[in-house]
Scaffold this active site. Structure first.
Site, PDB file in Angstrom:
ATOM      1  N   CYS A 140       0.832  -1.204   0.000  1.00 49.65           N
ATOM      2  CA  CYS A 140       0.000   0.000   0.000  1.00 49.65           C
ATOM      3  C   CYS A 140       0.864   1.251   0.000  1.00 49.65           C
ATOM      4  CB  CYS A 140      -0.906  -0.019   1.228  1.00 49.65           C
ATOM      5  SG  CYS A 140      -1.990   1.425   1.368  1.00 49.65           S
TER       6      CYS A 140
ATOM      7  N   CYS B 147      -7.756  -3.215   3.063  1.00 51.65           N
ATOM      8  CA  CYS B 147      -7.438  -1.793   2.971  1.00 51.65           C
ATOM      9  C   CYS B 147      -7.882  -1.218   1.634  1.00 51.65           C
ATOM     10  CB  CYS B 147      -5.942  -1.549   3.197  1.00 51.65           C
ATOM     11  SG  CYS B 147      -5.495   0.209   3.126  1.00 51.65           S
TER      12      CYS B 147
ATOM     13  N   HIS C  73       4.414   6.352   2.366  1.00 44.40           N
ATOM     14  CA  HIS C  73       4.410   7.676   3.001  1.00 44.40           C
ATOM     15  C   HIS C  73       5.289   7.687   4.250  1.00 44.40           C
ATOM     16  CE1 HIS C  73       1.686   9.767   0.432  1.00 44.40           C
ATOM     17  NE2 HIS C  73       0.611   9.074   0.752  1.00 44.40           N
TER      18      HIS C  73
ATOM     19  N   SER D  94       0.334   3.916   1.562  1.00 45.50           N
ATOM     20  CA  SER D  94       0.442   4.533   2.884  1.00 45.50           C
ATOM     21  C   SER D  94       1.746   4.163   3.577  1.00 45.50           C
ATOM     22  CB  SER D  94      -0.744   4.121   3.764  1.00 45.50           C
ATOM     23  OG  SER D  94      -1.955   4.639   3.263  1.00 45.50           O
TER      24      SER D  94
ATOM     25  N   HIS E 141       0.216  -2.979   6.902  1.00 44.11           N
ATOM     26  CA  HIS E 141      -1.068  -2.820   7.600  1.00 44.11           C
ATOM     27  C   HIS E 141      -2.220  -3.497   6.865  1.00 44.11           C
ATOM     28  CE1 HIS E 141      -0.987   0.430   4.647  1.00 44.11           C
ATOM     29  NE2 HIS E 141      -2.309   0.363   4.663  1.00 44.11           N
TER      30      HIS E 141
END
Length: 368
Positions: free
Chosen positions: A38, A166, A43, A40, A59
């Site tokens: 992902c 997700c 990031h 994220s 996650h």
């Protein structure tokens, strides 16, 4: 166990031997079978988002419950589960009023780098290290709260189960929970990564029309057409406003920004016509802002709203999405990208940064 650790922003992940404590009260140990790649996590890797480091990342995961701590009632050893990066405590104001994606305990995990009690079950070289979003599934195993897993049908392939936790629930959830009134109306989806493509599938389910996918990578736009988009626009080579005017004489009623960059959210705001709604689902750099033109906002009664985690009630919505997949209504197999072993995790994120198509998945116990 082997796990992928981020020590400092701007450095590669390192796959190391990490210690994992037994589950505490209300916690479970999950043997990880698949974990989604992902944006994220990227990031945190590049410093756009701040987290407690060193940390085991990941996650978006799926696996099998191996052990349960004292007092666990929601799952049992042997259950196949999807991990949740937002817990659902069931007791806070947000959970009780139907907005569990905003569960108050999410801030505890984010702020502490621990589980729901603020402490960690992870260790490296005799020192405690941190969890990411209460999950940390770029690893062979993870310990999570029972409130951070949802049991699903064990027949679902692990890679499909992982991305459902997700990308799919965020994108499809935004369509079903926030944009359910878009049936028969024009929608622009900006960003054709895992979340944007999931939104396209959700919008197809509710009957939005036209569904225009926007990206700068042609392969991603081809995938969007395969998953339900009626039209595509390459924003690098074409003017979006001009292309939308060709697609429909009527301005778009909805737009969704799955990127989270100021320029894409600004573009999403400009895209909708009078009375239109803009849904922001992509996360950006800490402190990033976007200018909103005041007069069009007021005079045209545009709306700008955020949607976290698909605004989903995850214990209900994730099994529902799995059922839609099993019924052939959500072609999640087509959403999947490449598979990587845990030792190849940096290659997976390099490919993501370079515009890889589909949702890539880490298989901590080997591919196949």
């Amino acid at each position: 166990m082997k796990a992928a650790v981020l020590h400092r922003p701007g450095t590669p992940l390192t796959v190391e031997d990490v210690d994992l404590d037994d589950p505490g009260p209300g916690e479970v140990t999950v043997r990880v079978l698949a974990a989604g790649v992902c944006h994220s996590d990227l990031h945190y890797m590049n410093g756009d988002l701040n987290g407690r480091l060193p940390a085991v990342l990941g996650h978006e995961g799926a696996g099998v419950v191996e052990r349960v701590g004292e007092g666990v009632t929601r799952v049992s050893p042997g259950d196949t589960v999807v991990t949740l990066w937002r817990p659902r405590c069931g007791d806070c104001t947000f959970c009780l009023t139907g907005r569990p994606a905003l569960c108050a305990l999410g801030k505890v995990q984010a702020g502490s780098g621990g589980l729901l009690d603020g402490t960690s079950r992870l260790g490296l070289n005799g020192e405690k290290i941190h969890h990411l979003m209460g999950v940390s599934c770029f690893a062979e195993k993870c310990v999570v709260s029972e409130r951070s897993v949802v049991a699903i049908d064990p027949s679902v392939p692990p890679a499909i189960a992982a991305i459902t936790g997700c990308a799919v629930v965020t994108g499809v959830g935004a369509a079903l929970n926030v944009m359910k009134d878009a049936a028969g109306e024009g929608v622009v989806v900006i960003g054709a990564g895992g979340v944007g493509l999931s939104a396209v599938m959700g919008l197809r389910l509710i009957g939005a029309n036209p569904i225009v996918a926007v990206d700068t990578v042609d392969a991603k736009l081809e995938k969007a057409l395969e998953l339900g988009a009626t039209h595509t626009v390459n924003a690098r080579t074409h003017d979006l406003a001009e292309e939308l005017a060709k697609i429909s004489p009527k301005p778009m009623s909805w737009s969704l920004d799955a990127v989270g960059a100021p320029q894409t959210l600004e573009q999403a705001i400009e895209t909708v016509g009078t009375g239109g709604t803009v849904v922001a689902v992509g996360l950006g750099k800490v402190g990033a802002t976007v200018p909103v033109p005041i007069n069009p906002l007021v005079q045209q009664e545009k709306r700008l709203i955020g949607s976290l985690y698909g605004s989903a009630n995850t214990p209900v919505d994730i099994p529902k999405l799995v059922d839609l997949y099993k019924a052939g209504r959500l072609p999640l197999d087509k959403l999947l990208g490449e598979q990587y072993e845990l030792s190849e995790i940096n290659e997976a994120y390099a490919a993501l940064s370079q515009g890889a198509t589909g949702r890539a998945v880490i298989m901590p116990r080997g591919k196949g």
